[in-house]
Design an enzyme around this catalytic site. Structure first.
Site, mmCIF file in Angstrom:
data_model
loop_
_atom_site.group_PDB
_atom_site.id
_atom_site.type_symbol
_atom_site.label_atom_id
_atom_site.label_comp_id
_atom_site.label_asym_id
_atom_site.label_seq_id
_atom_site.Cartn_x
_atom_site.Cartn_y
_atom_site.Cartn_z
ATOM 1 N N SER A 33 0.819 -1.223 0.000
ATOM 2 C CA SER A 33 0.000 0.000 0.000
ATOM 3 C C SER A 33 0.851 1.270 0.000
ATOM 4 O O SER A 33 0.416 2.310 0.478
ATOM 5 C CB SER A 33 -0.913 0.013 1.231
ATOM 6 O OG SER A 33 -0.130 0.060 2.425
ATOM 7 N N CYS A 45 8.757 9.858 3.212
ATOM 8 C CA CYS A 45 9.734 10.943 3.054
ATOM 9 C C CYS A 45 9.486 12.088 4.040
ATOM 10 O O CYS A 45 10.368 12.916 4.273
ATOM 11 C CB CYS A 45 9.701 11.485 1.630
ATOM 12 S SG CYS A 45 10.130 10.271 0.374
ATOM 13 N N GLY A 104 20.310 2.308 4.267
ATOM 14 C CA GLY A 104 19.809 1.901 2.958
ATOM 15 C C GLY A 104 18.751 0.813 3.036
ATOM 16 O O GLY A 104 18.373 0.352 4.110
ATOM 17 N N SER A 161 8.137 -11.533 -15.789
ATOM 18 C CA SER A 161 8.252 -12.632 -16.765
ATOM 19 C C SER A 161 6.977 -13.466 -16.843
ATOM 20 O O SER A 161 6.807 -14.262 -17.767
ATOM 21 C CB SER A 161 9.441 -13.525 -16.394
ATOM 22 O OG SER A 161 9.296 -14.031 -15.073
ATOM 23 N N ILE A 162 6.074 -13.282 -15.854
ATOM 24 C CA ILE A 162 4.762 -13.938 -15.884
ATOM 25 C C ILE A 162 3.746 -12.876 -16.324
ATOM 26 O O ILE A 162 3.533 -11.888 -15.608
ATOM 27 C CB ILE A 162 4.402 -14.515 -14.501
ATOM 28 C CG1 ILE A 162 5.453 -15.548 -14.078
ATOM 29 C CG2 ILE A 162 3.005 -15.134 -14.520
ATOM 30 C CD1 ILE A 162 5.312 -16.044 -12.664
ATOM 31 N N PRO A 163 3.132 -13.033 -17.496
ATOM 32 C CA PRO A 163 2.349 -11.947 -18.122
ATOM 33 C C PRO A 163 1.264 -11.301 -17.255
ATOM 34 O O PRO A 163 1.020 -10.104 -17.377
ATOM 35 C CB PRO A 163 1.736 -12.631 -19.351
ATOM 36 C CG PRO A 163 2.705 -13.721 -19.681
ATOM 37 C CD PRO A 163 3.218 -14.220 -18.361
ATOM 38 N N ALA A 181 4.911 -5.729 -11.495
ATOM 39 C CA ALA A 181 5.660 -5.318 -10.301
ATOM 40 C C ALA A 181 6.018 -3.844 -10.431
ATOM 41 O O ALA A 181 6.367 -3.370 -11.525
ATOM 42 C CB ALA A 181 6.922 -6.160 -10.123
ATOM 43 N N TYR A 185 12.748 35.892 -15.796
ATOM 44 C CA TYR A 185 13.439 36.731 -14.807
ATOM 45 C C TYR A 185 12.471 37.703 -14.157
ATOM 46 O O TYR A 185 11.648 38.334 -14.809
ATOM 47 C CB TYR A 185 14.571 37.523 -15.486
ATOM 48 C CG TYR A 185 15.021 38.742 -14.716
ATOM 49 C CD1 TYR A 185 15.686 38.605 -13.496
ATOM 50 C CD2 TYR A 185 14.764 40.028 -15.184
ATOM 51 C CE1 TYR A 185 16.087 39.722 -12.771
ATOM 52 C CE2 TYR A 185 15.164 41.156 -14.470
ATOM 53 C CZ TYR A 185 15.824 40.988 -13.263
ATOM 54 O OH TYR A 185 16.213 42.088 -12.549
#
Length: 446
Positions: free
Chosen positions: A8, A42, A243, A272-274, A278, A423
């Site tokens: 989520s 964040c 990290g 790779s699975i149609p 992801a 400007y």
């Protein structure tokens, strides 16, 4: 048709909302381990520092909002523990330990990333925290208050680490930052630009140790000190901003192909699975300049990927483009931004470059409140812009955005030097510093 989305965060919820935008009939179910959804991780450091008053303020929607406004079902505090991609089924366990299954037509893995905690002695002591979720943030503030903390150690000098360090300083703590790299913000700044950030933080009273790892955390039951090199420093709490690592376990169970760093996807965000997509921190992407696979753990990337996946699932053709990993941060009164290639990365990859530099003000010299801004621009040997770093008092983000477009469109130094910029004395100089940096590079290119 049912679409099940696991996660989520920004990527998962954007995917859900995008599907609903283009298709009112598809059943959409989002499953998440978390209790609260639709908040910005964040923003956590800015709640810690007190600029944002409460963690409640950074929660933008509830599961009930999604159900009422968008007809999206969100199941919270529930873990997906297995994926049977041959039969299009998932297995889930809720907070009470109850197990249940669910069928899907399309599955979206938005499983994000997990904080990486180095395997050091003392990492499990009371008073050691990660910074990933709103719950982490609440626990940190609660611990400061309950334990009356005075000294904090932040491990890691990336953006989150430095934002947290400043936030804790604002809370009245003595703060030490420990970074094993030889500079702060190593992901998107060169050493010379990072030095300015370090000097600002040190001027604000934050101590920084570089080029040394945290050896161990010392204490009986809770944090009492840390060991860095051969020195021991007192500490009441430790923040591990070391990290993240992509969360790819469910993708492996599903049989999705894993790339060099994370889940491999195509430009439609398909695995790779149609019928499995992801999105977000759990996938790897393509670097726009080098063409190499990389990670892009940013909210902006997650949102863009969610839109692409959502459109494709809803039957609208869309593709995700290679990334520049544009990033910006605000630490106290200092704004820091970067996009594209750094000189350090270019040299590492043996890419010949030319550097342009400029210093200026964010407003006309005679207009009150102008702040210094410093720009470093990276160009190819043919003059095409490859990267840009900016450190200044204000208006960094929009300049980084402008340079992201310039890099994406392969603009050259001469074009930037002659580009038309707006400007007005309260908001800019008549000589835009971006143009001045490009002019500086042109002298070396000709």
């Amino acid at each position: 048709m049912r679409v099940v989305i696991i996660g989520s965060g920004a990527a998962g919820l954007t995917t859900a909302s995008t599907i609903r935008k283009y298709n009112k009939d598809i059943e959409i179910v989002v499953i998440t381990k978390e209790r609260e959804i639709a908040y910005s991780p964040c923003a956590i450091p800015y709640v810690i520092e007190g600029t944002i008053k409460s963690f409640d303020d950074i929660v933008m929607h509830t599961p009930a909002d999604y159900k009422k406004e968008r007809n999206i079902d969100i199941i919270t505090e529930t873990a997906v523990v297995d994926v049977d991609s041959k039969n299009n089924k998932i297995k889930c366990i809720d907070k009470n330990g109850n197990e249940f299954g669910m069928d899907y037509d399309y599955l979206v893995l938005a499983t994000g990333a997990e904080p990486f905690i180095p395997p050091i002695e003392g990492k499990d002591l009371k008073g050691v925290f990660k910074v990933r979720s709103i719950e982490d943030g609440r626990n940190i503030l609660k611990y400061i208050e309950e334990e009356k903390c005075n000294k904090a150690v932040v491990v890691g000098a990336g953006a989150i680490g430095l934002e947290m360090a400043y936030g804790l300083k604002c809370r009245g703590l003595d703060v030490l930052v420990v970074e094993m790299a030889p500079q702060v913000l190593p992901r998107f700044l060169d050493p010379d630009m990072a030095e300015r950030v370090q000097k600002y933080l040190e001027k604000e009273g934050i101590k920084i140790i570089l080029s040394k790892p945290l050896e161990k955390i010392i204490g009986e039951e809770k944090v009492e000190a840390v060991c860095v090199g051969d020195q021991v420093y007192e500490a009441d709490m430790v923040i591990m901003a070391t990290g993240v690592r992509p969360n790819i376990e469910l993708a492996k169970k599903a049989g999705c192909k894993i790339g060099k760093f994370a889940i491999e996807v195509n430009e439609k965000m398909q695995t790779s699975i149609p019928n499995i997509y992801a999105v977000g921190d759990c996938v790897e992407v393509v670097d726009f300049i080098t063409g190499e696979k990389t990670l892009s753990p940013f909210g902006t990337t997650a949102v863009r990927q969610g839109k692409v996946a959502g459109k494709n699932i809803a039957g609208i053709d869309a593709k995700f483009y290679p990334v520049l990993n544009s990033a910006v941060s605000k630490i106290g009164e200092l704004e820091i931004g970067g996009t594209g290639l750094t000189a350090f990365s270019a040299n590492l990859k043996r890419i010949p470059i030319v550097i342009g530099r400029a210093k200026g003000l964010t407003r006309a010299r005679y207009y009150p409140g102008g702040k210094e801004i410093e720009i470093k621009m990276i160009f190819s040997e043919n003059g095409t812009v490859f990267g840009c770093q900016i450190v200044g008092g204000e208006r960094v983000a929009e300049r980084i955005d402008a340079m992201s477009i310039a890099i994406f469109k392969k603009v050259n130094a001469e074009e930037i030097a002659n580009m038309e910029f707006c400007y007005a004395p309260p908001v800019s100089m008549v000589n835009e510093p971006l143009s001045l940096a490009a002019e500086d590079a042109l002298k070396k290119l000709h």
